[in-house]
Design an enzyme around this catalytic site. Structure first.
Site, PDB file in Angstrom:
ATOM      1  N   ARG A   1      -0.755   4.889   0.628  1.00 60.30           N
ATOM      2  CA  ARG A   1      -1.061   3.603   1.293  1.00 60.30           C
ATOM      3  C   ARG A   1      -0.283   2.998   2.483  1.00 60.30           C
ATOM      4  NH1 ARG A   1      -1.201  -2.435  -1.561  1.00 60.30           N
ATOM      5  NH2 ARG A   1       0.893  -2.442  -0.418  1.00 60.30           N
TER       6      ARG A   1
ATOM      7  N   ASP B   1      -3.876  -8.000  -0.409  1.00 57.33           N
ATOM      8  CA  ASP B   1      -2.561  -7.513  -0.260  1.00 57.33           C
ATOM      9  C   ASP B   1      -1.923  -8.718   0.452  1.00 57.33           C
ATOM     10  OD1 ASP B   1      -3.212  -5.310  -1.889  1.00 57.33           O
ATOM     11  OD2 ASP B   1      -3.269  -4.073   0.121  1.00 57.33           O
TER      12      ASP B   1
ATOM     13  N   HIS C   1      -7.876  -9.010  -5.655  1.00 59.87           N
ATOM     14  CA  HIS C   1      -6.819  -9.577  -4.953  1.00 59.87           C
ATOM     15  C   HIS C   1      -7.061  -9.099  -3.545  1.00 59.87           C
ATOM     16  CE1 HIS C   1      -5.693  -5.227  -5.621  1.00 59.87           C
ATOM     17  NE2 HIS C   1      -4.810  -5.409  -4.664  1.00 59.87           N
TER      18      HIS C   1
ATOM     19  N   HIS D   1     -10.140  -6.572  -2.840  1.00 66.47           N
ATOM     20  CA  HIS D   1     -10.408  -5.365  -3.442  1.00 66.47           C
ATOM     21  C   HIS D   1      -9.961  -5.327  -4.681  1.00 66.47           C
ATOM     22  CE1 HIS D   1      -6.459  -4.925  -1.515  1.00 66.47           C
ATOM     23  NE2 HIS D   1      -6.300  -4.182  -2.432  1.00 66.47           N
TER      24      HIS D   1
END
Length: 273
Positions: free
Chosen positions: A264, A96, A94, A249
């Site tokens: 994150r 983000d 995917h 990623h």
């Protein structure tokens, strides 16, 4: 500071302390980020405040509306897997925030607590994926746009429904649908990149899902060829900073019975064309 390109995608940056960046080092990192799509750092000692300060050098921080934040810093999302859990976060290819009208520029992930073995992250270059397409397919894709959504992943009936530890929440906010070009001109590098992904892309705009799937499936398999990918092995002090417009990623879920915690920060981006 040394910047060494890796096979597949990304570059490893050594000889730098991210807590004490000079103006010259910041300029060099921004150029390397545009060129390579993902930067990897070792032996860093970032506090949460250091993590935030580094991310802010690249743009405003996006307060993630689905991920549970750390108790003390709402800017930092937890990417957590407990010892008893069998599913992880991000365990499929995917990129983000493609479901946003202005997708995220990038994400800065800091290792906090790692399993004894496993838990690596795979990255794939969407620059390389585009470059390797035939001239005819490039021409076909140039005229297409695709619909991206958060509903089927973060919504009430999405992939994370019933998460007992509330790692993912706020399902009522999963109303984002966005339409983006399938081939974008990257806003930093000016290079062409493939911009669809298996997790959030639903179908081509104006096409049904059934009509879209054969071509999307081909693109998904094409984009994860070994020649376009890199596997990052996390260690204490590791940091990865990836560009969500130029890479995919995949967080490997191969450490059952062990604990993993990452922090994150996501950085705001811009509309894509």
């Amino acid at each position: 500071m040394q910047i060494t390109a890796l096979n597949g995608v990304g570059a490893e940056v050594t000889g730098v302390d991210l807590r004490r960046l000079t103006d010259r080092a910041e300029v060099e990192l921004k150029q390397a980020f545009a060129d390579h799509g993902v930067l990897f750092f070792r032996d860093q000692d970032l506090s949460p405040d250091d993590h935030i300060a580094f991310a802010r050098r690249f743009g405003p921080i996006n307060i993630n509306r689905f991920f549970k934040a750390t108790p003390t810093h709402p800017e930092i999302a937890e990417v957590r897997k407990e010892k008893h859990q069998t599913t992880n976060i991000g365990g499929a290819w995917h990129t983000d925030h493609s479901y946003d009208q202005e997708p995220a520029l990038g994400s800065v992930l800091v290792a906090r607590d790692l399993p004894a073995t496993g838990g690596d992250t795979l990255f794939a270059s969407m620059y390389a994926a585009y470059d390797a397409l035939s001239a005819g397919l490039k021409q076909t894709l140039e005229g297409l746009r695709a619909v991206h959504s958060s509903r089927h992943v973060f919504g009430a009936q999405g992939a994370y429904k019933g998460d007992a530890e509330n790692r993912i929440g706020n399902a009522e906010a999963a109303t984002q649908d966005a339409i983006h070009p399938v081939i974008i001109t990257h806003p930093l590098s000016g290079r062409k990149a493939l911009y669809v992904n298996p997790a959030f892309t639903l179908h081509f705009d104006g096409w049904t899902q059934a009509e879209s799937w054969p071509l999307l499936s081909y693109l998904y398999q094409h984009a994860i060829q070994d020649a376009f990918t890199t596997r990052f092995v996390w260690q204490k002090g590791s940091v990865a900073f990836w560009d969500n417009r130029a890479t995919w990623h995949y967080a490997l879920n191969d450490y059952h019975g062990d604990f993993r915690l990452m922090h994150r920060i996501t950085i705001e981006g811009c509309a894509l064309s």
